[in-house]
Structure formats: C-alpha cells, structure tokens
Write a protein that holds these residues in place. Structure first.
Motif, PDB file in Angstrom:
ATOM      1  N   GLN A 163      -9.732 -13.998   8.665  1.00 30.46           N
ATOM      2  CA  GLN A 163     -10.439 -13.478   7.806  1.00 30.46           C
ATOM      3  C   GLN A 163      -9.121 -12.502   6.771  1.00 30.46           C
ATOM      4  OE1 GLN A 163     -13.178 -14.173   6.562  1.00 30.46           O
ATOM      5  NE2 GLN A 163     -13.508 -15.656   8.743  1.00 30.46           N
ATOM      6  N   THR A 164      -7.937 -12.770   7.384  1.00 29.10           N
ATOM      7  CA  THR A 164      -7.026 -11.301   6.940  1.00 29.10           C
ATOM      8  C   THR A 164      -6.862 -11.741   5.238  1.00 29.10           C
ATOM      9  OG1 THR A 164      -5.258 -11.865   9.008  1.00 29.10           O
ATOM     10  CG2 THR A 164      -4.613 -10.872   7.201  1.00 29.10           C
ATOM     11  N   PRO A 165      -6.742 -11.108   4.871  1.00 30.49           N
ATOM     12  CA  PRO A 165      -6.939 -10.633   2.850  1.00 30.49           C
ATOM     13  C   PRO A 165      -5.641 -11.803   2.694  1.00 30.49           C
ATOM     14  CG  PRO A 165      -7.690  -8.408   3.803  1.00 30.49           C
ATOM     15  CD  PRO A 165      -7.322  -9.113   5.354  1.00 30.49           C
ATOM     16  N   GLU A 174      -1.384 -10.825   5.090  1.00 26.37           N
ATOM     17  CA  GLU A 174      -0.611 -11.657   5.649  1.00 26.37           C
ATOM     18  C   GLU A 174       0.477 -12.255   4.662  1.00 26.37           C
ATOM     19  OE1 GLU A 174      -1.016 -15.893   5.689  1.00 26.37           O
ATOM     20  OE2 GLU A 174      -2.552 -15.792   5.413  1.00 26.37           O
ATOM     21  N   GLN A 175       0.754 -11.801   2.919  1.00 27.22           N
ATOM     22  CA  GLN A 175       2.038 -11.502   2.580  1.00 27.22           C
ATOM     23  C   GLN A 175       2.311 -10.383   3.035  1.00 27.22           C
ATOM     24  OE1 GLN A 175       2.594 -14.108   0.912  1.00 27.22           O
ATOM     25  NE2 GLN A 175       4.997 -13.073   0.938  1.00 27.22           N
ATOM     26  N   GLU A 176       2.084  -9.103   3.160  1.00 28.74           N
ATOM     27  CA  GLU A 176       2.955  -8.127   3.939  1.00 28.74           C
ATOM     28  C   GLU A 176       3.739  -8.440   5.015  1.00 28.74           C
ATOM     29  OE1 GLU A 176       2.310  -3.443   4.026  1.00 28.74           O
ATOM     30  OE2 GLU A 176       0.787  -4.472   3.549  1.00 28.74           O
ATOM     31  N   PHE A 177       2.981  -8.810   5.761  1.00 25.81           N
ATOM     32  CA  PHE A 177       3.569  -9.426   7.061  1.00 25.81           C
ATOM     33  C   PHE A 177       4.087 -10.541   7.299  1.00 25.81           C
ATOM     34  CE2 PHE A 177       3.303 -11.701  10.771  1.00 25.81           C
ATOM     35  CZ  PHE A 177       3.204 -11.333  12.150  1.00 25.81           C
ATOM     36  N   LEU A 178       4.103 -11.466   6.820  1.00 25.86           N
ATOM     37  CA  LEU A 178       5.654 -12.446   6.432  1.00 25.86           C
ATOM     38  C   LEU A 178       6.820 -11.976   5.928  1.00 25.86           C
ATOM     39  CD1 LEU A 178       3.691 -15.182   5.259  1.00 25.86           C
ATOM     40  CD2 LEU A 178       4.330 -14.574   7.164  1.00 25.86           C
ATOM     41  N   VAL A 179       6.843 -11.023   4.464  1.00 24.00           N
ATOM     42  CA  VAL A 179       7.485 -10.054   4.079  1.00 24.00           C
ATOM     43  C   VAL A 179       8.440  -9.339   4.980  1.00 24.00           C
ATOM     44  CG1 VAL A 179       8.093  -8.366   2.801  1.00 24.00           C
ATOM     45  CG2 VAL A 179       6.800 -10.328   2.252  1.00 24.00           C
TER      46      VAL A 179
END
Length: 804
Positions: free
Chosen positions: A593-595, A599-604
C-alpha cells in the motif's frame, strides 16, 4: 670541610687513575703485506663481478635482437608447442596473435596457424569461432596441405551446427579435391543438408536426400551406416510409406546392422573411441524402437508396438516416454488396468519428468474407468494442489507490472551478471517450461554480449596501461631486459664496494705523508662517506640478494592486493542486494500500500546507492591496477636506488682526489702500484656496465616502439568492435526480455490447462459416479418392478379367489 676536600681529591685521583688505565695505545698501522692481502680480496670481488657482468653481456646486452621474421617464427614455435601439449586456451591466444598480424599473412606457416587456431577453438567447443577461421583457410587462393583436413572439419562443424548456407559450394570443392568421390563424413553432411532443406518441394527433397543417404546406409561396416539408415526410415515416414518405414526400422534393429553400425565415427583431428560409437549406436537403436512402436501403433498392430516399446532400456532417456506410450497403447486395447500399471511405473521411476503431469491426468482417467472414483479424485486433487499455487505465482508475476516485457528488459539490464532463467520462474514452472532451452540460449547470448563488452573495456584499459607503462616505466615493461639491467646494477654496486676498499687501502698507505691541511680536507669527506656507507651497505650485490629483496617487496604488495580483493567481493554482494531490493519492489507492487511518491523517492535513493557502489568499484579497479603495476615494478625500484650509489661513489672520488695529491709527492710503492692496477680494472668494469645498460635501454626503446604501434592498431580495432557491440546490445536485451515474457506466459498457459483438465476430471468423476449411482438406482427400480410383477403373477390366482 677538610674531610670533604680530601674526599674530593681522592675521587679525582681515582678518576684520573681509571682514565689512565682505560686509555689504550692506538693500533699499529697495517703492514704492506696486510694491505696486499686486502687488495687481493678486492681483486677476488672484482673477479666475481666480472663473471656476473659477462653473463649480462652474453645473455642480455650483446645478444642480437631477433628481427621481425625471427620473432614471428619463434612465436609460432611457442604456439605450436602449446597446441601439441593440449593447452588449447594458450594455443588459441598465441595463434590468434599470429594470424591477426598482417605481416604474418605472407609467412609459409600462415595456413597451418589458421588450422591450429581453428582446431584449438574446436577443442574448446567454440564451433562458431572454429568455423570462421576454417572458412578463412578455405578461402586462400592456393590450396595447402591443410586444405583437405580443413574442408572436412568445416563441413562436419556445419552439420553439427545445422548451418548449411554454403555447404553446396564446399561440397563441390571437396568433390574436386577428392577426385570426384566424397569421403563418408562429407557425404553425410551433404545428405543432412538435403534432408533439412526447406526450399525444395517435399517430393524432390525426399528423393534427393534418399539418393544421398542410400550409399552410406548400404556401406556395410561404414562409419555412418546406422545414422544414414535411420534418416532413410524417417524419409519413408515423411513420404507416407509406412510399411516401408516399418521394414527399415526393423532392419536397423537386427544384430547384423548393429554390428555394422558400431564402427567408430571418423571426426578429423579427434579420434573417436569405441565408447562414443557404442553410445551413438545405442541412441539410434532407442530412437528406432520408439519410431517403430509409433508406426505399429498407427497401423493398429498394438501387440507388436508394445513389444517394441518394452525393448527400450530402463537407463535410456526415452524410457519414461516409452512407458507413457505403452499406457496409451493399452488404452487403445481396452486394458485399463495394464495402462494404469505403466503410468504408475512412470510416476515412480521419473516423477520429475516433463511427462509426469500428463501421466497424472491419464492416471486419474484410468482410475475413473476402473470405477475407483475416490482414488481418481485424489489423483486429480494432487495435480491441482501441485500446479495451481505455481500458476498463481506466475499470474502475480505477470500482473505486478503494467508492461511485463519492459520489466524483464530492466531486470536484464540492471544486473552486473546476466540472470539465469531460474531467477524469473519458480522452480516447478521452470521444470516444465516448454521454452526453457530457448530462454537459456537467449540469456546466454546476452551474457556473451555483456562479456564481450566487458572484455572490450578491459582491453581498452589494458592498452592504456601499456602505453602509460611505455612512457613512464619503460624498463619494467620488459621483465627480461629489466632483469639484465638489475644484474648490471648489482655489478656496479659490487665495483663501488671494491672502490671503497681501495680508498681505505690508499688512505692507510699514504697516512704518514699526509699534511695537516690534507687531513683537515679528508676528515669531512670521510664523515660523509661513513654516513652514506650504512645505506649503501643495504644495496644487493648478488642475484640472490636481488631475489630476496624483490620477494619482500612483492609480499607487501600482495597483502594490500588481497585486502582490495576482499573489498571488491563486498561491493559485489552489495550490488546483488540492491538488485534483489529493486526486484522485490517490482514484484510486490500490487501487494503493498506504498504511495507512488514514497516508492519513487525510495527508488531514487536506491539508484544513488548503486551509483556510489559503481564509483567505489571503479576506484577499487584503479587501485588494483596500480598495485599490479607496483608489483611488476618492484624489481625496477632496486635499480632506482642509483642515487645512493652515486652519492657514495662521488664521496669516494673526492677522497681519492685528496689522496692522489699526497701520492704525487712521494715515490710509488708496490702497494700503491697494485692499487692502481686494481682501480683500472674496476674502472674498466664500470665502463662495461655503462655500455651494457645503454645497450639495454636501446633495446627497450626499440621494443617499445614496436609494441606501441601494435597497441595503437588494436585500439582502432577495439573502437570498431565496441561500436558493433553497442549497436546489438540493446536490441539483444529487448529480445531476451520478450522471449522471457513469452516463455513465462506459455508456462502459465500450460499450467492453466493442466489445472483446468484436472478440475474437469474431478467434475467428470463426480458426474460419472452420479451417473453410475443413477443407473444402479434405475436398475434396482427395474428389478423391483420386475419382482413386483412376478409376485403379482404368482399371487394373481389367490387374489382372484379371495375376490370371489
């Protein structure tokens, strides 16, 4: 007070007495005989040094440099030795270096080098590379002694790779070369080419292939009798001539054919053992049994088909398939129990076979026919319980990404090493993947491309290191010349040691005639010499000393390199963790249920960490490269200590000049005359050392120029190669991504069909059981009605009388 004065006077007197007692007279000056002995010792030192210098001159500095032709001949000889020793990897490298040299093309052994290179690659199972150089050999304008062997090997490799695009041309060459009669191995390749042709009408292809295989099949005891006979039978099947095909397969299974077909298969350059021939014979026999069984099955001759299937050996890879076909043959005969027995054996001996799921379905069907409904449902439920969870995992994998093809492309692109297909599929799904081999080959292709790219990068870095070494580390780039230079350095050190002893002898011999001014001038020079002597004494003067010093220095470098290797392993582990985390993010996107922003910030952040790891890996690679350079230059650092030796020699010369002034004021003595002779001998050795080192530097410059030209030429080739690899790399990974996706989709479909058939089987069993019970109920009802009618008939008279 008076007592203290007396005690002080007594103490002073005791000190004075002790000083007088401790003072010893200076040692007497050495006698002329002792000085002569020291000079003789110096002469022995110079004799040893001269022998070492003579070795340097004969083995290094004065040995003539081989010209280019001699160098190429020597490289060819080294490569041939590696080939004869069976070191195929080293031989292929040496021969490639030769055949890639344009100047070697005119060499009389160029054709031999091409053949040996191709054969070395062939022995390493690099058929494509071997075929490339065999083709180059066959394209030579003038046939050589190797032409026949090369042509035979080329056609054999083409047949093994199923690459028949240019076979016809080379077969005609072979026909001309062999006087119109092709050898059996070439005939077999030509026949296989005709057998696989798709550009001909079926009737023409079959007729031409039969014509090519027929002489081989009829050659009793020939190396390809069995193979050709098998193809003849297959051609009869393709032509629809089933009785003839049955007869031909039966002939392949006769003892006479087996005996004739067991001859070893001739392969050029590689002897075939009896075990290899027996393996081929056994495999053709198994294939013939399976084909014959199927033909007899189609002809309705079920008992004969069962007999042929039963002859397949239990250790054969076709044994599970034969059991499966036995089961279906028994089904056609209506023997459901015997069919079930065959299926049970199949599931027992080959539970991991790709036929096992279908066999399990057949088992449930047979249990149903035998009216063992509970067992049939259990069999279907076991199949459903095995494959439904795996199908759901595959569904989740495909549904977790909006674009599965792009997902697989990213997965292949971001890993340092090409992932195995097992990382994309659950183990059970992989086991039954119909396109597993296709995916594996595609992934291997990407792996080969990535290996080529890494090899090009490594080659470019190596070329840059070689050019840097030629500029800044000239001598150490040639270990042989470096060793000669180091030996000459040790000789010069020994000569300087001898000169030090000469100066001491001259100083002792001239001590009485020195003036006070000369002694004052000598005092600081001697202090300077003594200060330098301690450092100069550490320089090696023999080969043993050089080797010990080199070993210590290289041990230190190796310790640092081991630590660098350990750090590199840790970085690789962190890369693997980062790849696993990214894959987990992709695979679990629908389950979390990750926003999207988080998720995008984590991937960066993850990508930033990966970039940091890449930077660390790059720096570590550079460090290890410098360590390799330092390890190789450890010997050169010994000769780099010329500054110490030069300063020490300069101090000795200054001292000798002062002593020479005193010597000119007196008549020459025997000791001084002998010292001059020894000095002249030492100076002559020093001059020879300088000449030897100058000659070695000249050789270094000449070799460096030749190597620089070769490296620059290779750099141009690397640029073209990198451009070609870059052009195909992206397309290749996209292709593998699509193949992986299609494969997984087909696996999912296969599992879906298995589960669906099992579900249908469960329903069918329930329906059949219900129908059986309904039939039984109807039968009982009919029996009841019949019994009632019988009773009614039996008691009709009684009932009628009672009614009256």
């Amino acid at each position: 007070m008076n007592v203290s004065l007396r005690a002080l006077a007594l103490a002073l007197s005791l000190v004075g007495g002790a000083s007088a007692f401790a003072a010893e007279p200076p040692p007497p000056p050495p006698t002329p005989q002792e000085l002569e002995q020291r000079l003789s010792s110096v002469e022995q030192q110079l004799q040893v040094a001269e022998e070492s210098l003579r070795f340097v001159e004969t083995q290094y500095s004065q040995r003539p440099e081989p010209d280019e032709e001699q160098a190429r001949s020597r490289r060819y000889s080294d490569a041939e030795i590696q080939y004869l020793l069976g070191d195929w990897s080293a031989a292929s490298v040496h021969f490639y270096d030769l055949v890639s040299d344009p100047a070697f093309r005119s060499h009389p052994r160029y054709a031999d080098a091409l053949f040996f290179l191709a054969d070395s690659l062939y022995q390493q199972k690099n058929d494509i590379g071997a075929r490339l150089y065999l083709r180059e050999l066959l394209s030579q304008p003038t046939p050589t002694a190797r032409h026949r062997d090369a042509l035979t090997r080329y056609l054999a490799i083409s047949g093994r790779l199923n690459l028949f695009d240019d076979v016809e041309t080379y077969v005609e060459q072979a026909r001309t070369l062999f006087g119109g009669q092709l050898p059996p191995d070439v005939q077999y390749v030509q026949a296989k080419w005709l057998f696989r042709r798709t550009d001909l009408p079926a009737s023409e292809r079959i007729a031409r292939a039969r014509s090519a295989f027929s002489p081989l099949a009829q050659a009793h005891g020939g190396p390809y009798q069995l193979q050709a006979g098998y193809h003849m039978a297959v051609l009869s099947m393709q032509a629809g001539e089933l009785p003839l095909a049955i007869l031909q397969f039966q002939q392949l299974l006769t003892p006479l054919s087996n005996e004739g077909g067991s001859a070893p298969t001739a392969t050029p350059g590689k002897p075939v053992t009896r075990s290899t021939a027996d393996t081929d014979t056994r495999r053709i026999r198994e294939l013939s049994l399976m084909s014959l069984g199927r033909l007899l099955y189609e002809a309705g001759r079920f008992d004969e088909a069962l007999d042929r299937y039963g002859q397949v050996s239990q250790d054969s890879e076709s044994f599970p398939e034969s059991l499966y076909e036995i089961a279906w043959t028994q089904v056609r005969k209506g023997n459901h129990q015997e069919a079930k027995n065959a299926v049970d054996i199949l599931l027992l001996v080959a539970p991991d076979s790709r036929l096992a799921p279908d066999a399990k379905l057949l088992q449930g069907h047979l249990l149903q026919k035998l009216k063992r409904y509970d067992e049939a449902i259990a069999s279907y439920d076991e199949l459903i319980g095995t494959f439904r969870p795996v199908r759901e995992k595959v569904d989740a994998l495909l549904n977790a990404n909006r674009d599965p093809v792009a997902y697989f492309e990213r997965l292949l692109a971001r890993t340092d090493t090409v992932p195995d297909v097992r990382t994309l599929l659950p183990p059970l799904a992989l086991k039954y993947a119909s396109t597993e081999r296709e995916v594996s080959r595609a992934v291997k292709m990407v792996g080969d491309i990535d290996t080529g790219k890494k090899g090009a990068v490594d080659a470019r870095e190596l070329a840059a290191r070689i050019l840097r070494a030629l500029d800044s580390r000239k001598l150490e780039t040639f270990p042989e010349l470096q060793e000669g230079f180091t030996r000459a350095d040790a000789v010069e050190t020994a000569v300087t040691h001898a000169e030090s002893t000469l100066v001491e002898v001259e100083g002792l011999a001239l001590e009485p005639s020195l003036t006070s001014q000369e002694r004052d001038r000598l005092a600081p020079l001697r202090r300077e010499r003594d200060a330098l002597a301690a450092r100069f004494a550490t320089l090696p003067t023999t080969q043993k000393g050089l080797e010990e010093r080199l070993r210590r220095m290289q041990t230190r470098v190796d310790a640092v390199d081991r630590e660098a290797f350990r750090l590199g392993t840790e970085i690789q582990g962190l890369h693997a963790i980062a790849s696993a985390v990214r894959k987990w993010v992709d695979d679990t996107r629908l389950l979390r249920q990750t926003p999207p922003d988080e998720e995008q910030e984590f991937l960066v952040q993850l990508q930033a960490e990966v970039q940091t790891l890449n930077d660390l890996q790059l720096e570590l690679d550079r460090t290890r490269g410098r360590l390799a350079d330092e390890r190789n230059s450890a010997a050169a650092s010994l000769s780099g200590e010329q500054a110490i030796r030069g300063r020490y020699a300069a101090a000795l010369r200054s001292e000798h000049e002062v002593l020479s002034e005193a010597e000119r004021r007196q008549s020459p003595t025997a000791v001084l005359t002998h010292a001059h002779q020894v000095r002249e001998r030492g100076e002559a050795l020093r001059k020879r050392v300088a000449e030897a080192q100058s000659a070695l530097r000249t050789q270094v410059d000449q070799r460096g120029q030749r190597i620089r030209a070769k490296v620059l030429a290779e750099q141009h080739l690397l640029e073209r190669y990198e451009a070609e690899v870059a052009a195909v790399s992206g397309n290749a990974k996209q292709l593998v991504g699509r193949i992986a996706y299609d494969s997984i989709r087909r696996v999912r479909r296969q599992f879906y069909d298995l589960v669906l058939k099992a579900d249908v089987g469960v329903v069918d069993v329930a329906f059949t059981e219900k129908q059986d019970k309904t039939t039984n109920i109807q039968k009982v009802s009919a029996q009841k009605a019949e019994a009632l009618r019988a009773l009614d008939a039996d008691f009709r008279d009684v009932l009628s009388e009672e009614g009256r």
